[in-house]
Design a protein around this motif. Structure first.
Motif, PDB file in Angstrom:
ATOM      1  N   THR A  36       0.616   9.117   0.112  1.00  0.00           N
ATOM      2  CA  THR A  36       0.792   8.267  -0.012  1.00  0.00           C
ATOM      3  C   THR A  36       0.932   6.935  -0.665  1.00  0.00           C
ATOM      4  OG1 THR A  36      -1.760   8.055  -0.394  1.00  0.00           O
ATOM      5  CG2 THR A  36      -0.998   9.726   1.750  1.00  0.00           C
ATOM      6  N   ALA A  37       0.727   5.180  -0.327  1.00  0.00           N
ATOM      7  CA  ALA A  37       1.131   4.730  -0.989  1.00  0.00           C
ATOM      8  C   ALA A  37      -0.212   4.869  -1.987  1.00  0.00           C
ATOM      9  CB  ALA A  37       1.417   3.603  -0.508  1.00  0.00           C
ATOM     10  N   GLU A  38      -1.749   5.056  -1.124  1.00  0.00           N
ATOM     11  CA  GLU A  38      -3.081   4.526  -2.138  1.00  0.00           C
ATOM     12  C   GLU A  38      -2.685   5.933  -3.022  1.00  0.00           C
ATOM     13  OE1 GLU A  38      -2.821   5.268   1.247  1.00  0.00           O
ATOM     14  OE2 GLU A  38      -3.595   3.675   2.943  1.00  0.00           O
ATOM     15  N   HIS A  39      -2.598   6.510  -2.634  1.00  0.00           N
ATOM     16  CA  HIS A  39      -2.744   7.977  -3.933  1.00  0.00           C
ATOM     17  C   HIS A  39      -1.621   7.538  -5.295  1.00  0.00           C
ATOM     18  CE1 HIS A  39      -1.562  11.952  -5.855  1.00  0.00           C
ATOM     19  NE2 HIS A  39      -2.651  11.606  -5.532  1.00  0.00           N
ATOM     20  N   LEU A 179       7.031  -0.103  -4.583  1.00  0.00           N
ATOM     21  CA  LEU A 179       5.999   0.084  -3.646  1.00  0.00           C
ATOM     22  C   LEU A 179       6.535   0.505  -2.072  1.00  0.00           C
ATOM     23  CD1 LEU A 179       2.235   0.340  -3.333  1.00  0.00           C
ATOM     24  CD2 LEU A 179       3.605  -0.774  -1.244  1.00  0.00           C
ATOM     25  N   LEU A 180       6.538  -0.921  -2.222  1.00  0.00           N
ATOM     26  CA  LEU A 180       7.909  -1.528  -0.538  1.00  0.00           C
ATOM     27  C   LEU A 180       8.838  -0.021  -0.556  1.00  0.00           C
ATOM     28  CD1 LEU A 180       7.487  -5.138  -0.815  1.00  0.00           C
ATOM     29  CD2 LEU A 180       5.750  -3.432   0.829  1.00  0.00           C
ATOM     30  N   LYS A 181       9.816  -0.330  -1.681  1.00  0.00           N
ATOM     31  CA  LYS A 181      10.905   0.415  -1.523  1.00  0.00           C
ATOM     32  C   LYS A 181      10.668   2.544  -0.661  1.00  0.00           C
ATOM     33  CE  LYS A 181      14.976   2.373  -4.288  1.00  0.00           C
ATOM     34  NZ  LYS A 181      15.599   2.389  -5.675  1.00  0.00           N
ATOM     35  N   GLU A 182       9.564   2.852  -1.839  1.00  0.00           N
ATOM     36  CA  GLU A 182       8.900   3.867  -1.246  1.00  0.00           C
ATOM     37  C   GLU A 182       8.258   4.018   0.177  1.00  0.00           C
ATOM     38  OE1 GLU A 182       6.476   7.620  -3.725  1.00  0.00           O
ATOM     39  OE2 GLU A 182       7.295   6.223  -4.463  1.00  0.00           O
ATOM     40  N   PHE A 183       7.625   3.514  -0.347  1.00  0.00           N
ATOM     41  CA  PHE A 183       6.621   3.214   1.130  1.00  0.00           C
ATOM     42  C   PHE A 183       6.781   2.134   2.447  1.00  0.00           C
ATOM     43  CE2 PHE A 183       3.922   5.767  -1.904  1.00  0.00           C
ATOM     44  CZ  PHE A 183       3.768   7.191  -1.302  1.00  0.00           C
ATOM     45  N   PRO A 184       8.170   1.335   2.914  1.00  0.00           N
ATOM     46  CA  PRO A 184       8.599   0.795   3.938  1.00  0.00           C
ATOM     47  C   PRO A 184       7.293   0.223   4.622  1.00  0.00           C
ATOM     48  CG  PRO A 184      10.029   2.452   3.625  1.00  0.00           C
ATOM     49  CD  PRO A 184       8.999   3.339   3.554  1.00  0.00           C
ATOM     50  N   ASP A 185       6.158   1.157   5.178  1.00  0.00           N
ATOM     51  CA  ASP A 185       5.223   0.707   5.945  1.00  0.00           C
ATOM     52  C   ASP A 185       4.302   0.174   5.289  1.00  0.00           C
ATOM     53  OD1 ASP A 185       6.843   1.601   8.401  1.00  0.00           O
ATOM     54  OD2 ASP A 185       6.347   3.839   8.592  1.00  0.00           O
ATOM     55  N   ALA A 186       3.766  -0.059   4.152  1.00  0.00           N
ATOM     56  CA  ALA A 186       2.682   0.066   3.137  1.00  0.00           C
ATOM     57  C   ALA A 186       2.591  -2.218   2.831  1.00  0.00           C
ATOM     58  CB  ALA A 186       2.639   1.179   1.906  1.00  0.00           C
TER      59      ALA A 186
END
Length: 278
Positions: A36-39, A179-186
């Motif tokens: 997850t983005a948080e982790h 971050l946006l590349k790995e988690f676009p929804d974050a």
């Protein structure tokens, strides 16, 4: 017959529950949780040193006064200190007249002695720092539906409290591209602000310290964002634990006494039981 049937039903549910528990445990142990983005992007507090660190550390009253100035001019617009009374500021080196002047600069709830109706009045040294909002509804309305926490115990309520406060205040930044590349929804929602030192990376509080010189220190210290963040973190540590120095000073004699008592007890044991052993 009914008793046998109830036993079988209970046994069935017991076996089903045990099976689901074992299956869940096996799944948790063998299948890693999805990232997850948080982790992935949450950071631990920065390494920062304060004068009160360690068993012999002491508060720096000049720093505490600077930190209080930052709280008063910046933080108090949204955050209360409901467990701190104005008269407590005397421990920072303020005179009685200065404490009275500081208290009078705040407005606190009171009662009109003539009518008995609720009113607002200038603060007195015996009053506690008031909340800047009348209630949680007003607080949410002014802060993107978030209630700013009371800061009285914030450094005790957070892991590595002083370092956490310092890191949070100096950690506001744009979201990393990776971050946006790995988690676009974050992507940080509108109205929130990205900070990797906050657990879920986004918080409603806008950066409170935005530029060097935002607070003009009376002692001539250069008020960089880094310095202001460190000073207010130190002040909030004092607010949460004003007896920190006293506790450390008391602790050493107690440890010395316990060590002496332990040695004395051991020597007494050896002397009393020396001729009783076979």
């Amino acid at each position: 017959m009914a008793r046998i049937l109830s036993i079988l039903v209970g046994l069935f549910f017991t076996v089903a529950l045990a099976w689901s528990f074992v299956l869940g445990a096996i799944t948790a142990a063998t299948d890693p949780s999805p990232p997850t983005a948080e982790h992935e992007f949450h950071l631990l507090p920065k390494e920062v040193h304060f004068s009160f660190d360690g068993p012999f550390g002491k508060f720096d009253n000049q720093q505490l006064q600077r930190g209080f100035q930052v709280y008063k001019e910046v933080c108090s617009a949204c955050h209360a200190l409901k467990h701190v009374a104005f008269r407590d500021l005397a421990a920072l080196g303020y005179t009685e007249a200065e404490v009275k002047a500081i208290a009078a600069g705040f407005t606190v709830p009171g009662v009109d002695p003539n009518t008995g109706e609720s009113t607002m009045r200038p603060g007195a040294p015996t009053d506690y720092f008031p909340s800047p909002f009348a209630n949680d509804v007003a607080a949410r309305a002014a802060n993107n539906n978030a209630v700013p926490p009371d800061l009285s115990l914030i450094t005790k309520a957070r892991h590595e409290g002083p370092a956490y406060v310092y890191s949070l205040l100096t950690g506001f930044q744009d979201q990393p591209a990776e971050l946006l590349k790995e988690f676009p929804d974050a992507k940080t929602p509108s109205g929130l602000h990205y900070n990797p030192y906050f657990p879920n990376l986004n918080l409603a509080m806008a950066p409170p310290l935005t530029a060097d010189g935002q607070v003009e220190y009376g002692d001539g210290t250069k008020s960089t964002v880094d310095q202001m963040s460190k000073d207010v973190a130190a002040f909030l540590t004092w607010a949460a634990e004003p007896k920190l120095e006293k506790r450390k000073q008391t602790g050493w004699p107690i440890l010395g006494f316990l060590l002496f008592a332990t040695i004395l007890g051991y020597m007494s044991y050896r002397n009393i039981w020396a001729d009783k052993k076979h």
